[in-house]
Motif scaffolding. Structure first.
Motif, PDB file in Angstrom:
ATOM      1  N   ASP A  17      78.167 -61.846 125.698  1.00 31.37           N
ATOM      2  CA  ASP A  17      77.326 -62.523 126.681  1.00 31.37           C
ATOM      3  C   ASP A  17      76.625 -61.508 127.574  1.00 31.37           C
ATOM      4  OD1 ASP A  17      78.011 -65.005 125.767  1.00 31.37           O
ATOM      5  OD2 ASP A  17      79.557 -65.362 127.275  1.00 31.37           O
ATOM      6  N   GLY A  18      75.336 -61.715 127.765  1.00 33.04           N
ATOM      7  CA  GLY A  18      74.572 -60.860 128.657  1.00 33.04           C
ATOM      8  C   GLY A  18      73.973 -59.628 128.023  1.00 33.04           C
ATOM      9  N   VAL A  19      74.280 -59.374 126.761  1.00 29.74           N
ATOM     10  CA  VAL A  19      73.754 -58.182 126.095  1.00 29.74           C
ATOM     11  C   VAL A  19      72.342 -58.456 125.564  1.00 29.74           C
ATOM     12  CG1 VAL A  19      73.981 -56.675 124.087  1.00 29.74           C
ATOM     13  CG2 VAL A  19      75.992 -57.236 125.465  1.00 29.74           C
ATOM     14  N   ASN A  20      71.411 -57.616 125.956  1.00 29.04           N
ATOM     15  CA  ASN A  20      70.059 -57.618 125.399  1.00 29.04           C
ATOM     16  C   ASN A  20      69.992 -56.457 124.421  1.00 29.04           C
ATOM     17  OD1 ASN A  20      67.255 -56.693 125.101  1.00 29.04           O
ATOM     18  ND2 ASN A  20      66.755 -58.268 126.597  1.00 29.04           N
ATOM     19  N   VAL A  21      69.951 -56.762 123.133  1.00 27.33           N
ATOM     20  CA  VAL A  21      70.132 -55.699 122.141  1.00 27.33           C
ATOM     21  C   VAL A  21      69.008 -54.670 122.171  1.00 27.33           C
ATOM     22  CG1 VAL A  21      71.596 -57.084 120.636  1.00 27.33           C
ATOM     23  CG2 VAL A  21      69.135 -57.105 120.290  1.00 27.33           C
ATOM     24  N   ALA A  22      67.773 -55.107 122.401  1.00 24.29           N
ATOM     25  CA  ALA A  22      66.669 -54.155 122.472  1.00 24.29           C
ATOM     26  C   ALA A  22      66.851 -53.200 123.646  1.00 24.29           C
ATOM     27  CB  ALA A  22      65.336 -54.886 122.568  1.00 24.29           C
ATOM     28  N   SER A  23      67.314 -53.727 124.766  1.00 22.77           N
ATOM     29  CA  SER A  23      67.556 -52.880 125.935  1.00 22.77           C
ATOM     30  C   SER A  23      68.683 -51.889 125.688  1.00 22.77           C
ATOM     31  CB  SER A  23      67.892 -53.741 127.158  1.00 22.77           C
ATOM     32  OG  SER A  23      66.784 -54.530 127.538  1.00 22.77           O
ATOM     33  N   GLU A  24      69.683 -52.294 124.904  1.00 24.63           N
ATOM     34  CA  GLU A  24      70.769 -51.381 124.584  1.00 24.63           C
ATOM     35  C   GLU A  24      70.234 -50.123 123.902  1.00 24.63           C
ATOM     36  OE1 GLU A  24      74.359 -51.891 125.221  1.00 24.63           O
ATOM     37  OE2 GLU A  24      73.191 -53.115 126.620  1.00 24.63           O
ATOM     38  N   GLU A  59      67.529 -48.166 126.357  1.00 28.63           N
ATOM     39  CA  GLU A  59      68.130 -47.491 127.504  1.00 28.63           C
ATOM     40  C   GLU A  59      69.274 -46.558 127.126  1.00 28.63           C
ATOM     41  OE1 GLU A  59      69.072 -50.658 130.235  1.00 28.63           O
ATOM     42  OE2 GLU A  59      67.003 -51.411 130.199  1.00 28.63           O
ATOM     43  N   GLY A  60      69.451 -46.345 125.815  1.00 29.71           N
ATOM     44  CA  GLY A  60      70.356 -45.307 125.356  1.00 29.71           C
ATOM     45  C   GLY A  60      71.822 -45.682 125.236  1.00 29.71           C
ATOM     46  N   LEU A 115      77.109 -42.595 115.495  1.00 30.26           N
ATOM     47  CA  LEU A 115      76.080 -43.589 115.815  1.00 30.26           C
ATOM     48  C   LEU A 115      76.746 -44.850 116.342  1.00 30.26           C
ATOM     49  CD1 LEU A 115      73.613 -43.574 112.757  1.00 30.26           C
ATOM     50  CD2 LEU A 115      73.224 -42.592 115.019  1.00 30.26           C
ATOM     51  N   THR A 116      76.095 -45.503 117.279  1.00 29.86           N
ATOM     52  CA  THR A 116      76.508 -46.828 117.729  1.00 29.86           C
ATOM     53  C   THR A 116      75.454 -47.830 117.298  1.00 29.86           C
ATOM     54  OG1 THR A 116      77.683 -45.967 119.649  1.00 29.86           O
ATOM     55  CG2 THR A 116      77.049 -48.282 119.709  1.00 29.86           C
ATOM     56  N   PHE A 117      75.894 -48.886 116.599  1.00 27.34           N
ATOM     57  CA  PHE A 117      74.985 -49.936 116.139  1.00 27.34           C
ATOM     58  C   PHE A 117      75.355 -51.244 116.842  1.00 27.34           C
ATOM     59  CE2 PHE A 117      73.163 -53.228 113.578  1.00 27.34           C
ATOM     60  CZ  PHE A 117      71.965 -52.692 113.126  1.00 27.34           C
ATOM     61  N   GLY A 159      55.746 -72.230 107.289  1.00 32.75           N
ATOM     62  CA  GLY A 159      54.859 -71.516 108.204  1.00 32.75           C
ATOM     63  C   GLY A 159      55.506 -70.564 109.176  1.00 32.75           C
ATOM     64  N   LEU A 160      56.824 -70.584 109.319  1.00 26.63           N
ATOM     65  CA  LEU A 160      57.496 -69.659 110.228  1.00 26.63           C
ATOM     66  C   LEU A 160      57.653 -68.305 109.533  1.00 26.63           C
ATOM     67  CD1 LEU A 160      58.885 -68.954 112.865  1.00 26.63           C
ATOM     68  CD2 LEU A 160      61.023 -69.843 111.915  1.00 26.63           C
ATOM     69  N   LEU A 161      56.791 -67.385 109.890  1.00 28.90           N
ATOM     70  CA  LEU A 161      56.853 -66.040 109.339  1.00 28.90           C
ATOM     71  C   LEU A 161      57.598 -65.154 110.319  1.00 28.90           C
ATOM     72  CD1 LEU A 161      53.145 -65.628 108.145  1.00 28.90           C
ATOM     73  CD2 LEU A 161      55.099 -66.496 106.840  1.00 28.90           C
ATOM     74  N   SER A 162      58.622 -64.484 109.853  1.00 30.66           N
ATOM     75  CA  SER A 162      59.394 -63.599 110.718  1.00 30.66           C
ATOM     76  C   SER A 162      60.466 -62.898 109.898  1.00 30.66           C
ATOM     77  CB  SER A 162      60.074 -64.380 111.846  1.00 30.66           C
ATOM     78  OG  SER A 162      60.893 -63.535 112.633  1.00 30.66           O
ATOM     79  N   THR A 163      60.705 -61.639 110.207  1.00 23.14           N
ATOM     80  CA  THR A 163      61.917 -61.009 109.710  1.00 23.14           C
ATOM     81  C   THR A 163      63.049 -61.345 110.677  1.00 23.14           C
ATOM     82  OG1 THR A 163      61.438 -58.960 110.902  1.00 23.14           O
ATOM     83  CG2 THR A 163      60.656 -59.119 108.618  1.00 23.14           C
ATOM     84  N   ALA A 164      64.272 -61.123 110.243  1.00 12.69           N
ATOM     85  CA  ALA A 164      65.427 -61.390 111.108  1.00 12.69           C
ATOM     86  C   ALA A 164      66.502 -60.346 110.815  1.00 12.69           C
ATOM     87  CB  ALA A 164      65.967 -62.796 110.879  1.00 12.69           C
ATOM     88  N   GLN A 165      67.399 -60.181 111.809  1.00 15.48           N
ATOM     89  CA  GLN A 165      68.361 -59.093 111.731  1.00 15.48           C
ATOM     90  C   GLN A 165      67.638 -57.802 111.363  1.00 15.48           C
ATOM     91  OE1 GLN A 165      72.259 -61.799 110.570  1.00 15.48           O
ATOM     92  NE2 GLN A 165      72.034 -59.840 109.566  1.00 15.48           N
ATOM     93  N   THR A 166      66.507 -57.621 112.050  1.00 14.69           N
ATOM     94  CA  THR A 166      65.660 -56.461 111.806  1.00 14.69           C
ATOM     95  C   THR A 166      66.230 -55.257 112.550  1.00 14.69           C
ATOM     96  OG1 THR A 166      63.754 -57.903 111.551  1.00 14.69           O
ATOM     97  CG2 THR A 166      63.309 -55.578 112.002  1.00 14.69           C
ATOM     98  N   ILE A 167      66.347 -54.162 111.850  1.00 14.88           N
ATOM     99  CA  ILE A 167      66.983 -52.964 112.411  1.00 14.88           C
ATOM    100  C   ILE A 167      65.969 -52.140 113.194  1.00 14.88           C
ATOM    101  CG2 ILE A 167      68.166 -50.806 111.846  1.00 14.88           C
ATOM    102  CD1 ILE A 167      69.352 -52.234 109.408  1.00 14.88           C
ATOM    103  N   MET A 168      66.310 -51.856 114.436  1.00 13.76           N
ATOM    104  CA  MET A 168      65.464 -51.023 115.295  1.00 13.76           C
ATOM    105  C   MET A 168      66.209 -49.730 115.632  1.00 13.76           C
ATOM    106  SD  MET A 168      65.917 -53.011 118.961  1.00 13.76           S
ATOM    107  CE  MET A 168      66.411 -54.620 118.291  1.00 13.76           C
ATOM    108  N   ALA A 169      65.433 -48.716 115.930  1.00 11.15           N
ATOM    109  CA  ALA A 169      65.988 -47.431 116.369  1.00 11.15           C
ATOM    110  C   ALA A 169      65.152 -46.914 117.527  1.00 11.15           C
ATOM    111  CB  ALA A 169      65.985 -46.426 115.224  1.00 11.15           C
ATOM    112  N   SER A 170      65.757 -46.073 118.320  1.00  9.20           N
ATOM    113  CA  SER A 170      65.026 -45.499 119.454  1.00  9.20           C
ATOM    114  C   SER A 170      64.007 -44.483 118.953  1.00  9.20           C
ATOM    115  CB  SER A 170      65.995 -44.826 120.421  1.00  9.20           C
ATOM    116  OG  SER A 170      66.568 -43.665 119.833  1.00  9.20           O
ATOM    117  N   ASP A 171      62.916 -44.356 119.693  1.00 11.30           N
ATOM    118  CA  ASP A 171      61.917 -43.354 119.343  1.00 11.30           C
ATOM    119  C   ASP A 171      62.530 -41.959 119.345  1.00 11.30           C
ATOM    120  OD1 ASP A 171      60.038 -45.328 119.103  1.00 11.30           O
ATOM    121  OD2 ASP A 171      58.980 -44.860 120.970  1.00 11.30           O
TER     122      ASP A 171
END
Length: 335
Positions: A77-84, A87-88, A39-41, A215-227
């Protein structure tokens, strides 16, 4: 409500995913290892203690015992983590909740599977003695934030019904000097990190206001995975998450030792984070964000996730929302 004094733990479902043998004390024999899955994280920042749970899981063989070989990739620099992930180029990654929602709204085939932080560490800091005792102290004052903080402050002002705060955009460089000089009453900070550097430089700890308390509701360093990964190898995702949050539990059980491990084994030479005292203090500051006032770490509450998403959309932190019923994965860390 008072915080629990017990040690953070995995939820029962998550502990069962990892398995009792892998949770055993270090002197017990390890079980035979499963076939290895690579796995790559992708991290959303540089290697430091704010990701200590992953490094602990790697260092103590929790990933290996789960049959995983994990490459932990630092942000650049330049890395969009969601796109990583979408886009595989990475199997999984972490990011702020709003960035995941924005990517999902744009069609990214990803889902949030767990979260390292139950709240966002966004905050404000002011020089010692300034009187930053609460949000009311900001009435009639000027606050300096980065571009990403403008809408956050609009949310905080709106939710609390306080409009008499002047919010201006400032660059990152030498920002605390603006507060020291009196140009700004307070400036934006990442609560688990920047106050440490300010303390070292100015000889006194700054006063800090946590925006998650206002009032700032948000998770952070939230782990995502590809479908794709979630559909084809859900057991791999579960194994990774269980090992990661067992890693976090061990980090919080001995923060000085964890800081030494992160610095000694993972932080590269020449990094500002190559400092055990700095990293120990970071772990002390981030602990309440990891635990969230509960013992079951890593879990995303669907109700809180959707409430936060709706509020972010109301104040333009996310331009559009995806179908919220499709944004969270069905894992042991979503409840």
């Amino acid at each position: 409500m008072p915080r629990s004094t017990s040690s953070p733990r995995l939820s029962r479902r998550a502990a069962l995913q990892l398995g009792g043998a892998a949770l055993a004390a270090p002197f017990m024999a390890r079980p035979a290892r499963a076939a290895t899955t690579r796995l790559t994280f992708q991290l959303d920042w540089k290697i430091n203690a704010q990701f200590a749970g992953l490094f602990m899981a790697e260092a103590e063989g929790l990933y290996a015992d789960a049959g995983l070989e994990v490459e932990i990739r630092p942000w650049a620099d330049g890395v969009n983590v969601a796109s990583e992930v979408a886009e595989g180029r990475a199997h999984m990654a972490c990011a702020e909740q709003n960035l995941i929602l924005g990517a999902q709204a744009a069609g990214a085939p990803i889902k949030a599977a767990a979260t390292m932080f139950q709240a966002s560490p966004y905050g404000l800091m002011a020089p010692a003695g300034a009187g930053l005792s609460g949000l009311e102290a900001l009435r009639g004052k000027t606050v300096g934030v980065h571009v990403d903080g403008l809408k956050v402050m609009a949310l905080v002002k709106g939710v609390n019904g306080i409009e008499e705060i002047e919010v201006v955009e400032i660059p990152y460089a030498d920002k605390f000097a603006r507060a020291v000089s009196g140009e700004m009453f307070a400036v934006q900070c990442y609560v688990i990190d920047e106050p440490i550097g300010v303390t070292a430089r100015y000889g006194a700890a700054p006063e800090v206001l946590k925006l998650s308390d206002h009032g700032l509701l948000s998770t952070a360093q939230t782990i995502m995975a590809s479908d794709t990964l979630l559909t084809e190898q859900p057991e791999v995702v579960e194994a990774f998450l269980a090992a990661t949050f067992e890693g976090w539990a061990r980090v919080l059980a001995d923060k000085p030792a964890a800081a030494e491990m992160v610095v000694g084994q993972f932080v590269p030479d020449g990094s500002v984070y190559k400092d055990v005292a700095y990293q120990t203090r970071c772990l002390e500051l981030l602990e309440p964000y990891v635990t969230g006032g509960t013992d079951d770490i890593g879990v995303i509450s669907r109700q809180k996730w959707e409430e936060a998403a709706t509020r972010m959309a109301e104040y333009g932190i996310v331009e559009a929302l995806p179908d919220l019923s499709t944004t969270l994965a069905d894992t042991a860390f979503v409840a």
